[in-house]
Each structure stands twice: as structure tokens, then as C-alpha cells.
Design a protein around this motif. Structure first.
Motif, PDB file in Angstrom:
ATOM      1  N   ASN A  44     131.086 -67.208  66.806  1.00 28.69           N
ATOM      2  CA  ASN A  44     131.005 -66.059  67.425  1.00 28.69           C
ATOM      3  C   ASN A  44     131.092 -66.105  68.702  1.00 28.69           C
ATOM      4  O   ASN A  44     132.050 -65.148  69.447  1.00 28.69           O
ATOM      5  CB  ASN A  44     129.715 -65.031  67.313  1.00 28.69           C
ATOM      6  CG  ASN A  44     129.247 -64.854  65.839  1.00 28.69           C
ATOM      7  OD1 ASN A  44     130.483 -64.700  65.084  1.00 28.69           O
ATOM      8  ND2 ASN A  44     128.072 -64.233  65.398  1.00 28.69           N
ATOM      9  N   GLU A  48     134.580 -64.224  71.160  1.00 24.58           N
ATOM     10  CA  GLU A  48     134.057 -63.475  71.992  1.00 24.58           C
ATOM     11  C   GLU A  48     134.882 -63.927  73.221  1.00 24.58           C
ATOM     12  O   GLU A  48     135.566 -63.479  74.016  1.00 24.58           O
ATOM     13  CB  GLU A  48     132.825 -63.010  72.359  1.00 24.58           C
ATOM     14  CG  GLU A  48     132.025 -62.573  71.175  1.00 24.58           C
ATOM     15  CD  GLU A  48     132.325 -61.188  71.097  1.00 24.58           C
ATOM     16  OE1 GLU A  48     132.996 -60.614  71.944  1.00 24.58           O
ATOM     17  OE2 GLU A  48     131.868 -60.741  69.921  1.00 24.58           O
ATOM     18  N   ASN A  51     138.790 -63.713  73.097  1.00 19.93           N
ATOM     19  CA  ASN A  51     139.091 -62.280  73.263  1.00 19.93           C
ATOM     20  C   ASN A  51     139.008 -61.837  74.789  1.00 19.93           C
ATOM     21  O   ASN A  51     140.047 -61.202  75.265  1.00 19.93           O
ATOM     22  CB  ASN A  51     138.397 -61.150  72.371  1.00 19.93           C
ATOM     23  CG  ASN A  51     138.576 -61.403  70.756  1.00 19.93           C
ATOM     24  OD1 ASN A  51     139.670 -62.031  70.842  1.00 19.93           O
ATOM     25  ND2 ASN A  51     137.562 -60.993  70.053  1.00 19.93           N
ATOM     26  N   GLU A  52     138.112 -62.251  75.343  1.00 16.21           N
ATOM     27  CA  GLU A  52     137.986 -62.140  76.948  1.00 16.21           C
ATOM     28  C   GLU A  52     139.022 -62.706  77.539  1.00 16.21           C
ATOM     29  O   GLU A  52     139.533 -62.096  78.460  1.00 16.21           O
ATOM     30  CB  GLU A  52     136.618 -62.460  77.532  1.00 16.21           C
ATOM     31  CG  GLU A  52     136.280 -62.142  78.696  1.00 16.21           C
ATOM     32  CD  GLU A  52     134.902 -62.289  79.272  1.00 16.21           C
ATOM     33  OE1 GLU A  52     134.616 -62.196  80.351  1.00 16.21           O
ATOM     34  OE2 GLU A  52     134.051 -63.011  78.445  1.00 16.21           O
ATOM     35  N   GLU A 365     143.656 -60.646  68.160  1.00 18.06           N
ATOM     36  CA  GLU A 365     142.360 -61.072  68.440  1.00 18.06           C
ATOM     37  C   GLU A 365     141.951 -62.515  67.942  1.00 18.06           C
ATOM     38  O   GLU A 365     142.730 -63.002  67.096  1.00 18.06           O
ATOM     39  CB  GLU A 365     141.203 -60.222  67.633  1.00 18.06           C
ATOM     40  CG  GLU A 365     141.375 -60.446  66.194  1.00 18.06           C
ATOM     41  CD  GLU A 365     140.058 -59.454  65.368  1.00 18.06           C
ATOM     42  OE1 GLU A 365     139.521 -58.752  66.146  1.00 18.06           O
ATOM     43  OE2 GLU A 365     140.312 -58.981  64.322  1.00 18.06           O
TER      44      GLU A 365
END
Length: 390
Positions: A44, A48, A51-52, A365
Motif C-alpha cells: 500500500n 501511495e 501516485n503522489e 495509478e
């Protein structure tokens, strides 16, 4: 960092599922029988983080274009109009890229090393081979951070819907065709491109494959293969190589884009992301961001660091420097004429004598994790390593 050992697929089995670059020039197997154990929480965090990072790349690219900072990123002049146009017009959709990272396991912070945004390979291994290895070894093959094929398929639909929601694709699609292309003689590149073609076909596109030297370019009428016109061309040929090695083709592609008869994939603006000198722009815009390493066009003061060049591939032309700038390790290569960038050193995950580098694919993504195993610098002898979630 926890490793398990896999029962490998033999060469014949790998060839049957389309991987025929399974043996390196030194006769060692390219697909490692290591299996990296990754927790759901770690997966995860990779998701994340990437994506950032992608959002940070897009925002920084806007700044680069507005400030006309192409020269410092080592961008060939002939590509600047294509970069600007592709960034400004939404139809030029970024299909996929691959983030190369350090950390993320055993509580180590995730750090961006670079972003292969234009022509990333390792796609087929990450999407299909590591899944097949889990299945072959009796594991649940769904226990991976790996929905690469589905994410690619959805992202191809966005070439038409131009939005996150792809539900209207069927009603909006008017038969536009994508020609997929790679250079002759590289089974790895050809397989990667045909995998992308399969994802586009499963999205609902009409597609075809051709070697790059068989594709015809016409400034007024677009891209043709065997007399058929294609609205989209996916080319697994780096933008900077086209500009440097085939300047006439770069100018022709510029005319085609200006005449709006062809959409090239990945778009030309991905060359901004591909430039390793972009790492300095990111650091300037997001200083001390937890996902970034300090980067500069000049050597860093009193820090262990890595000297790379703007456009270098397969770990070529890399130096690892001690804080006093003495060379700890270096690789040779053909990219020495490109401008350098200096990036703070980040240790890779290590087991025994080998280092393990996480690589995360991105298609709208973050969509899949794989690892490379090698020495201090990952090169074309590094091995592909699968992972399992637990």
C-alpha cells in the motif's frame, strides 16, 4: 527483508509463455528463483508513494514548460514543440511508466531513484512471469501487488474518454486504430510491445504490430503500415534517440502532430520525466520531501552521492561517489555526452551480497510491483525477482 526460494520455470516453460530472453549473456538465468515477501502495508505504501510522485512530476513539468527550462534538462531542441503540444492537449495520454525506488521494506523509507516514463521495459516479467511463478509453486497467484494488464487496458480506454471514468468508452469509440511498434532484433522489446497491444485490444481497440522500419510517416496524412492509416502509434523507441539519431524523423513527427493526424505514445512530454536532471527540479520544487533524495546539477557537499547522466539506460555511465567525491564504484557506457545530475545516495534493500531494487509500474495509478537483484548499480545483468504478499 524476507526471501523465499521458488522452484524455477525451466527455459522451455518460459518460452511457452513468451519469455525467450530468459538467459543472460553469461549463461546465468535472468529470472531469479528468489521470492521477496512484502506485507500488504508495504505494498500500500508503494502504491501511495508512486501516485503522489506522479502528481509531483506533472506539476513540476508545468513549471519547466512555463519557464522554458528544456536546455538544463538536456532536451533536444527539435522535441520542444512536441513536448509543449503534447502536454497542453489532453488527447496525448501517458499510457505507462516505471518508478525505480529504494527502501520500502523493513521500515526503510521509500525514496525515488528515477522514473522511466518513456520506454520502460521489465513489463512482461512484472505483469505475467511473476504471476506464473507463484502459480507454478502452488501459491495463490492473486497474492501480489500486480494488476498491470487490467490497469493498462483501462488506461488505453482513456485515450478516448480522457477521464478517470471509462464507462463511456464503447459509446465514444469510433474505430480508431493503434499501431504498435518496436525495433527489429529485440525479443524483449517486441514482447513488451505485444503485451501492450494485447491490453489495448482487450480494451476494445483495433490494433496491429509492425517493426519501426516498416512504418511509413507522412506529414499531411499520418502513420501508415501496409497501406492502412493508424490514428495512434505506440513506439518503444526513446524520444531522445529519435531526436539524436533520426533528426529528420523528429521534424516529420513534429509536423504530423501540428497537423493533428497522429497521436504518438508515450507522449513527447514523458521525455521531461525521463530526464534524470528532472530530479533536481523536483528537489527544488519540493525541498526535503520525504519521498525525494537531494539532487543537484553540481556535486553535493559532504554526502555520499550518485552521479548519473540525463539520459542513460541499463545502469550505464553511473558513478557512486564518497563524501569527498572520490569514486567508490562506476559503470561505463555510451551516454557520457549527456549532462550530469548528482543525487544523494540511498541504500537498497540487501540480502547477502545482493541488492534488491523495487520497481513500480504506473498506468494512471500505481499498478504493479517487481524487483531487480544485482550489485551496487542495476545493469543489464541484474535479475528479475518476483514478490508475494503476506
Amino acid at each position: 527483508m524476507q526471501l523465499k526460494t521458488l522452484q524455477p520455470l525451466n527455459s522451455q516453460a518460459l518460452e511457452e509463455i513468451g519469455l525467450d530472453w530468459h538467459t543472460d549473456p553469461d549463461k546465468s538465468p535472468y529470472i531469479s528463483n528468489d521470492l521477496v515477501v512484502v506485507s500488504q502495508q508495504e505494498a500500500n505504501a508503494y502504491y501511495e508513494a508512486c501516485n503522489e510522485l506522479y502528481d509531483m512530476y506533472v506539476e513540476s513539468a508545468q513549471m519547466v514548460i512555463e519557464q522554458e527550462r528544456f536546455f538544463e534538462l538536456d532536451i533536444p531542441n527539435s522535441l520542444i514543440p512536441l513536448i509543449k503540444q503534447s502536454f497542453e492537449e489532453e488527447v496525448h495520454w501517458h499510457i505507462y511508466g516505471r518508478f525505480d525506488l529504494a527502501g520500502g521494506l523493513d521500515g526503510q523509507p521509500i525514496k525515488l531513484l528515477e522514473f522511466n516514463a518513456d520506454t520502460p521495459t521489465m513489463l512482461y516479467e512484472s505483469a505475467l512471469i511473476q504471476w506464473a511463478l507463484l502459480k507454478h509453486n502452488g501459491y495463490n497467484e492473486d497474492l501480489q501487488f500486480n494488476n498491470i494488464h487490467e490497469a493498462l487496458s483501462q488506461n488505453f480506454k482513456r485515450l478516448v474518454t480522457l477521464s478517470e471514468d471509462v464507462s463511456a468508452f464503447e459509446s465514444m469509440y469510433e474505430g480508431w486504430k493503434i499501431l504498435f511498434s518496436s525495433v527489429r532484433g529485440s525479443s524483449e522489446e517486441e514482447r513488451s510491445v505485444k503485451f501492450l497491444q494485447d491490453a489495448a485490444r482487450s480494451a476494445g481497440f483495433e490494433t496491429h504490430f509492425a517493426y519501426m522500419d516498416a512504418v511509413q510517416f507522412n506529414a499531411q496524412e499520418g502513420v501508415f503500415f501496409e497501406g492502412v492509416n493508424y490514428e495512434f502509434l505506440f513506439k518503444l523507441v526513446p524520444w531522445e534517440s529519435i531526436a539524436i539519431d533520426e533528426p529528420e524523423l523528429a521534424l516529420l513527427m513534429q509536423e504530423m502532430m501540428a497537423n493533428q493526424n497522429t497521436i504518438f505514445l508515450n507522449p513527447a512530454y514523458t521525455l521531461l520525466f525521463q530526464s534524470k536532471r528532472f530530479l533536481k527540479v523536483l528537489w527544488e520544487r519540493y525541498p526535503n520531501h520525504p519521498l525525494l533524495l537531494e539532487a543537484s546539477y553540481e556535486p553535493l557537499q559532504n554526502k555520499k552521492q550518485v552521479r548519473k547522466v540525463a539520459f542513460g539506460r541499463e545502469g550505464a555511465n553511473v558513478q557512486i561517489l564518497n563524501p569527498d567525491l572520490s569514486v567508490l564504484h562506476q559503470t561505463q557506457g555510451v551516454y557520457g555526452n549527456h549532462k550530469p545530475v548528482y543525487q544523494e545516495y540511498a541504500p537498497l534493500n540487501k540480502v547477502g551480497e545482493f541488492y534488491y531494487q523495487p520497481n513500480v509500474f504506473f498506468a494512471y495509478e500505481a499498478c504493479g510491483l517487481g524487483f531487480r537483484k544485482g550489485g551496487l548499480v542495476m545493469d543489464n545483468y541484474s535479475k528479475f525477482v518476483s514478490h508475494i504478499l503476506q
